[in-house]
Design a protein around this motif. Structure first.
Motif: not given
Length: 98
Positions: A19-21, A36-40, A59-67, A69-72
């Motif tokens: 993912v590289d995000t 984040c380099l990769d995700l499963s 605690s981890v938060r990854i924002e979504s770049e797409h309206a 799609l929900k982030g993680l």
């Protein structure tokens, strides 16, 4: 190619997606930015600018770049650490998704 011929390192219970995000890591009230380099479905590999230890809870938060799609958002545990040039690569096990 048969399963026997595949290298053991390629065998995983869960498929990993590169993912590289950007990722926010929250530990002891501090928010640290990492990548984040990769995700499963069960974990992720993260590069972080500060030191963590095996067993640390983040605690981890990854924002979504797409309206659409929900982030993680997830609670994770550090299960392995690999230090390189003042940075760390971390293996995080997802304990609970929010």
């Amino acid at each position: 190619m048969s399963d026997r011929e595949r290298d053991y390192a390629e065998k995983r219970d869960f498929i990993r997606m590169r993912v590289d995000t950007n990722v926010s890591l929250i530990h002891a009230g501090q928010e640290i930015e990492g990548v984040c380099l990769d995700l499963s479905s069960s974990g992720m590999q993260v590069q972080a600018p500060r030191q963590f230890s095996v067993g640390d809870l983040l605690s981890v938060r990854i924002e979504s770049e797409h309206a659409a799609l929900k982030g993680l958002e997830a609670d994770t545990e550090v299960v392995w650490v690999n230090a390189q040039d003042g940075q760390q690569k971390l293996g995080l096990k997802i304990l609970k998704k929010s």
